[in-house]
Design an enzyme around this catalytic site. Structure first.
Site, PDB file in Angstrom:
ATOM      1  N   THR A  53     -35.106 -25.680  71.486  1.00  0.00           N
ATOM      2  CA  THR A  53     -34.818 -27.033  71.984  1.00  0.00           C
ATOM      3  C   THR A  53     -34.097 -26.972  73.323  1.00  0.00           C
ATOM      4  OG1 THR A  53     -34.675 -27.880  69.719  1.00  0.00           O
ATOM      5  CG2 THR A  53     -33.712 -29.234  71.455  1.00  0.00           C
ATOM      6  N   LYS A  83     -43.783 -38.114  68.333  1.00  0.00           N
ATOM      7  CA  LYS A  83     -43.762 -36.936  69.199  1.00  0.00           C
ATOM      8  C   LYS A  83     -44.836 -35.935  68.777  1.00  0.00           C
ATOM      9  CE  LYS A  83     -40.095 -34.230  69.091  1.00  0.00           C
ATOM     10  NZ  LYS A  83     -38.729 -33.742  69.376  1.00  0.00           N
ATOM     11  N   LYS A 107     -37.644 -37.083  57.299  1.00  0.00           N
ATOM     12  CA  LYS A 107     -36.277 -36.570  57.390  1.00  0.00           C
ATOM     13  C   LYS A 107     -35.536 -36.898  56.100  1.00  0.00           C
ATOM     14  CE  LYS A 107     -36.376 -35.285  61.778  1.00  0.00           C
ATOM     15  NZ  LYS A 107     -36.166 -33.903  62.206  1.00  0.00           N
TER      16      LYS A 107
END
Length: 216
Positions: A91, A7, A19
């Protein structure tokens, strides 16, 4: 991590997609959570290319603890120079914008469209807010404790007050069921905004919706 890397690359952003997972209760007392995040920060101190940011179960305050320990983090509180992504609902804003585009492919008007949201955290609560501003009606929402629904509409502000007090949405009243019952709530737009992979070939047929925009 892979999806985030792709992304960022597609958007030409100079970020990776690393992550980490910290095992613990997201609702643990603040002092205990701070101790845990500071320990996490010290553990990654020497991985200089890893700049942590907030995700599930975390927020800007958690990133402030990390920043205080090792001098690097993003998604920081506004008070220390950050952009409070969870507070402004970045978001949810992006998801609402995507839904606004997708509606034309579904021959749908957002004014009066009904929405159900799985999860009422930093993504779900803001998605509901931005869609309400476009005229949509929230008819179902769930959290870990259960689902609450009303075909005539739920008051988001009342749900938000419960959330901010650390209470479950089921205390709202109306029709209450277990958390997975959100899948069965009939609506025009069904938003997964909790954990990933909640809709599978086993439960897909239970959905009664026209649009499934991915918030998780």
């Amino acid at each position: 991590a892979r999806a985030m890397t792709f992304k960022n690359a597609a958007a030409n952003l100079n970020h990776g997609g690393g992550k980490s997972v910290i095992v613990g209760d997201p609702q643990m007392p603040g002092k205990k959570k701070e101790k845990l995040f500071r320990a996490f920060a010290r553990a990654i101190r020497d991985i200089q290319d890893y700049v942590p940011g907030p995700d599930m179960g975390t927020n800007e305050i958690c990133m402030a603890w990390v920043k205080d320990e090792i001098g690097r983090a993003v998604g920081l509180p506004e008070a220390i120079g950050g952009i409070p992504l969870d507070e402004i609902g970045a978001t949810g804003l992006g998801l609402a914008a995507a839904i606004d585009v997708a509606k034309d492919y579904c021959d749908m008007d957002l004014k009066g469209a009904t929405i159900a949201v799985q999860g009422f955290g930093s993504v779900g609560k803001h998605t509901a807010r931005f869609l309400k501003e476009k005229g949509a009606v929230l008819v179902g929402v769930c959290d870990l404790k259960g689902t609450v629904s009303d075909p005539d509409g739920l008051y988001r502000d009342r749900l938000l007050a419960l959330h901010n007090e650390g209470r479950s949405v089921i205390e709202y009243g109306k029709k209450i069921a277990d958390k997975d019952a959100i899948i069965d709530v009939a609506c025009d737009i069904w938003v997964p905004a909790a954990r990933p992979d909640v809709i599978t070939t086993d439960n897909l047929a239970r959905l009664k919706t026209r649009m499934l925009p991915q918030g998780a």
